[in-house]
Scaffold this active site. Structure first.
Site, mmCIF file in Angstrom:
data_model
loop_
_atom_site.group_PDB
_atom_site.id
_atom_site.type_symbol
_atom_site.label_atom_id
_atom_site.label_comp_id
_atom_site.label_asym_id
_atom_site.label_seq_id
_atom_site.Cartn_x
_atom_site.Cartn_y
_atom_site.Cartn_z
ATOM 1 N N GLU A 271 0.818 -1.224 0.000
ATOM 2 C CA GLU A 271 0.000 0.000 0.000
ATOM 3 C C GLU A 271 0.851 1.273 0.000
ATOM 4 O O GLU A 271 0.770 2.084 0.920
ATOM 5 C CB GLU A 271 -0.868 -0.043 1.256
ATOM 6 C CG GLU A 271 -2.036 0.886 1.282
ATOM 7 C CD GLU A 271 -2.854 0.603 2.524
ATOM 8 O OE1 GLU A 271 -3.905 -0.034 2.379
ATOM 9 O OE2 GLU A 271 -2.440 0.995 3.634
ATOM 10 N N ARG A 274 4.275 7.247 -1.091
ATOM 11 C CA ARG A 274 5.529 7.916 -1.446
ATOM 12 C C ARG A 274 6.318 7.185 -2.544
ATOM 13 O O ARG A 274 6.788 7.803 -3.492
ATOM 14 C CB ARG A 274 6.406 8.002 -0.191
ATOM 15 C CG ARG A 274 7.692 8.803 -0.342
ATOM 16 C CD ARG A 274 8.565 8.671 0.919
ATOM 17 N NE ARG A 274 7.811 8.810 2.126
ATOM 18 C CZ ARG A 274 7.532 9.967 2.723
ATOM 19 N NH1 ARG A 274 7.981 11.090 2.209
ATOM 20 N NH2 ARG A 274 6.820 10.009 3.838
ATOM 21 N N TYR A 314 8.180 18.723 8.997
ATOM 22 C CA TYR A 314 9.059 17.633 9.462
ATOM 23 C C TYR A 314 10.536 17.999 9.394
ATOM 24 O O TYR A 314 11.380 17.136 9.644
ATOM 25 C CB TYR A 314 8.877 16.382 8.583
ATOM 26 C CG TYR A 314 7.451 16.050 8.257
ATOM 27 C CD1 TYR A 314 6.562 15.645 9.249
ATOM 28 C CD2 TYR A 314 6.989 16.132 6.942
ATOM 29 C CE1 TYR A 314 5.250 15.330 8.937
ATOM 30 C CE2 TYR A 314 5.677 15.821 6.624
ATOM 31 C CZ TYR A 314 4.807 15.429 7.628
ATOM 32 O OH TYR A 314 3.518 15.129 7.306
ATOM 33 N N CYS A 343 3.865 35.295 5.247
ATOM 34 C CA CYS A 343 4.156 36.154 6.394
ATOM 35 C C CYS A 343 4.355 35.297 7.633
ATOM 36 O O CYS A 343 3.559 35.370 8.582
ATOM 37 C CB CYS A 343 3.029 37.146 6.597
ATOM 38 S SG CYS A 343 2.863 38.196 5.174
ATOM 39 N N TYR A 379 2.951 13.961 -1.005
ATOM 40 C CA TYR A 379 2.634 14.861 0.108
ATOM 41 C C TYR A 379 3.079 16.295 -0.207
ATOM 42 O O TYR A 379 3.475 17.042 0.679
ATOM 43 C CB TYR A 379 3.251 14.339 1.414
ATOM 44 C CG TYR A 379 2.899 12.886 1.659
ATOM 45 C CD1 TYR A 379 1.603 12.536 2.006
ATOM 46 C CD2 TYR A 379 3.841 11.873 1.500
ATOM 47 C CE1 TYR A 379 1.249 11.206 2.187
ATOM 48 C CE2 TYR A 379 3.487 10.529 1.685
ATOM 49 C CZ TYR A 379 2.196 10.212 2.028
ATOM 50 O OH TYR A 379 1.853 8.898 2.204
HETATM 51 N N1 LLP Z 1 -1.212 3.198 4.339
HETATM 52 C C1 LLP Z 1 -1.647 3.923 5.380
HETATM 53 C C2 LLP Z 1 -2.700 3.375 6.251
HETATM 54 C C3 LLP Z 1 -1.097 5.192 5.623
HETATM 55 O O1 LLP Z 1 -1.527 5.905 6.653
HETATM 56 C C4 LLP Z 1 -0.113 5.701 4.756
HETATM 57 C C5 LLP Z 1 0.471 7.022 4.971
HETATM 58 C C6 LLP Z 1 0.305 4.893 3.674
HETATM 59 C C7 LLP Z 1 -0.266 3.640 3.501
HETATM 60 C C8 LLP Z 1 1.338 5.336 2.697
HETATM 61 O O2 LLP Z 1 2.565 5.561 3.271
HETATM 62 P P1 LLP Z 1 3.850 5.851 2.356
HETATM 63 O O3 LLP Z 1 4.035 4.662 1.478
HETATM 64 O O4 LLP Z 1 3.556 7.071 1.561
HETATM 65 O O5 LLP Z 1 4.951 6.055 3.292
HETATM 66 N N2 LLP Z 1 2.870 13.622 5.152
HETATM 67 C C9 LLP Z 1 3.972 12.728 5.501
HETATM 68 C C10 LLP Z 1 3.611 11.282 5.274
HETATM 69 C C11 LLP Z 1 2.346 10.848 6.007
HETATM 70 C C12 LLP Z 1 1.927 9.441 5.679
HETATM 71 C C13 LLP Z 1 0.542 9.170 6.128
HETATM 72 N N3 LLP Z 1 0.102 7.823 5.891
HETATM 73 C C14 LLP Z 1 5.197 13.147 4.691
HETATM 74 O O6 LLP Z 1 5.130 14.112 3.944
HETATM 75 O O7 LLP Z 1 6.251 12.542 4.833
#
Ligand code: LLP
Length: 423
Positions: A271, A274, A314, A343, A379
């Site tokens: 799933e 990124r 972050y 601002c 993101y």
């Molecule tokens: N599955 C679930 C249940 C999730 O909550 C997320 C991400 C993913 C899959 C996908 O995760 P990934 O493969 O993208 O790591 N805004 C943050 C990242 C927040 C991720 C939230 N959930 C950033 O910019 O690094």
């Protein structure tokens, strides 16, 4: 599978064969550009899994969702709005595997209504969701999102496991959930774990072990397991990818042991958000002011944290490159701080966690040149906002050698459309 090293250049005059200056002049700045070929490569990397379920929260434009669907990818939705996006992009819930799965820790009323209306399978992240679904859709199959008691992410804010995290059903509460499911005539057919975003191989590998234990506790009704997302990608040259072959083999072995125990096929989903889209995306901005402030020189852009929030949220690092307006290159470099127009002092792209401003070695540039924030597909736009009443920027897809606008720049009318002044 992807190579182990990456390099980033601080000068870039083109993106996927298109001149940065031409893109900027045609669509205006700031704008997001996505290279479909990059996303297609990342999809291909994960083809060993039975299903790639795209976590659309990373980049949810319906054109991207449409192309994902045509490439055989299915989606995850975390809100009513994400369900609507998936439906608009042509996904259907009752395909196999389901085109859409709703994964959340909470049902708000809109999402519960939509899930029932469209028969969308639910991955429950809180025991209360079982009762809430059971009350309106008894007889459904559900998945449980389990918090295995540990997690890891690129930032503490993206760690979704362990007792400090609000996510998932605590691993010792499985029995209680099975009782709730029975009481509501629901059947647990799926098991899911997602321990964090931007994690590493060591932590991801531990999830297989926890998953096997959790599935054995639920028993033979389990038909699908999901490894969640979290795969890291390099934002800096020294960072590496996870060895996907090794990662797949770990999960495949886990699935095989469960198949042997249960005597039926177990489907294996992944799933990612990124991993699929981060590297495809570029935020092109124009340098609008250059100023010396004590020991620092600032490049100030027309893009701010309203457009790309990851650095302020972050302390996230994004590779940055410069494209000179006239297409020229230079050997001259400067150490600069890169900031935006908002601002608020935190509107700095070169910052570390905690808000400490850092400098970056970048090519010498002038007002009117372009600056590109790279690896911004995940993101990036998805977390953009109208803060300071800035208009959200256009998104452009590069596909088959062509530039296609997939979202136009907002206007003052878009910004004000929903507001009213009472009599
Ligand atoms: N599955 C679930 C249940 C999730 O909550 C997320 C991400 C993913 C899959 C996908 O995760 P990934 O493969 O993208 O790591 N805004 C943050 C990242 C927040 C991720 C939230 N959930 C950033 O910019 O690094």
């Amino acid at each position: 599978m992807t190579s182990a090293t990456t390099s980033f250049s601080t000068q870039r005059n083109e993106i996927a064969g298109h001149s940065v200056a031409e893109i900027a002049q045609r669509f205006g700045t700031p704008c997001y550009v996505y290279d479909w070929a990059s996303i297609a490569r990342r999809i291909a990397d994960l083809s060993a899994f039975d299903a790639i379920r795209y976590a659309q929260k990373a980049l949810s434009n319906i054109a991207i969702l449409d192309r994902m669907r045509r490439s055989g990818v299915v989606v995850d939705a975390v809100s009513a709005g994400e369900i609507e996006r998936a439906l608009r992009a042509g996904f259907v819930a009752n395909s196999h595997p389901s085109g859409i799965v709703y994964t959340a820790d909470v049902f708000d009323r809109e999402s519960l209504e939509l899930v029932v209306k469209h028969h969308i399978p639910v991955n429950c992240g809180s025991p209360d969701m079982i009762d809430q679904l059971g009350a309106v859709a008894p007889g459904s199959n559900i998945a449980l999102r389990i918090n295995p008691g540990f997690g890891h992410g690129h930032s503490q804010k993206t760690n979704t496991g362990g007792a400090q995290s609000k996510h998932g059903i605590w691993h010792t509460a499985i029995d209680e959930c099975l009782i709730r499911a029975d009481r509501n005539n629901l059947c647990v057919t799926g098991m899911h774990m997602h321990i964090g975003s931007g994690t590493d191989f060591e932590h991801l590998a531990q999830v297989c072990v926890a998953m096997e234990q959790a599935c054995l506790e639920v028993g033979r009704t389990v038909k699908t397991i999901s490894a969640g997302g979290g795969l890291p990608i390099p934002y800096k040259a020294e960072q590496t990818y996870v060895d996907l072959e090794q990662y797949y083999q770990l999960w495949h072995a886990t699935r095989n042991r469960l198949q042997d125990k249960f005597g039926h096929a177990i489907e294996l989903e992944i799933e990612p958000g990124r991993y699929l889209v981060a590297e495809s995306g570029y935020l092109i901005a124009e340098i609008r002011a250059i100023k010396a402030m004590g020991e620092n020189t600032f490049y100030l852009l027309d893009a701010g944290f309203n457009d790309l929030a990851r650095p302020i949220l972050y302390g996230a690092y994004h590779p940055i490159s410069v494209a000179h307006r006239d297409g020229s290159t230079t050997q001259l470099e400067r150490e600069v701080v890169v900031g935006g127009p908002l601002c608020e002092s935190g509107d700095i792209f070169t910052q570390e966690e905690g808000g400490f401003v850092s400098r970056r070695q970048l090519p010498a540039a002038s007002v009117g040149d372009y600056l590109i924030l790279e690896v911004a597909g995940a993101y990036g736009f998805a977390m953009s906002s109208n803060y300071n009443s800035k208009y959200r920027v256009p998104e452009v897809l590069i596909e088959d050698g062509q530039l296609k606008e997939i979202r136009r720049r907002e206007t003052a009318d878009d910004l004000l459309r929903l507001e009213t002044i009472p009599e």
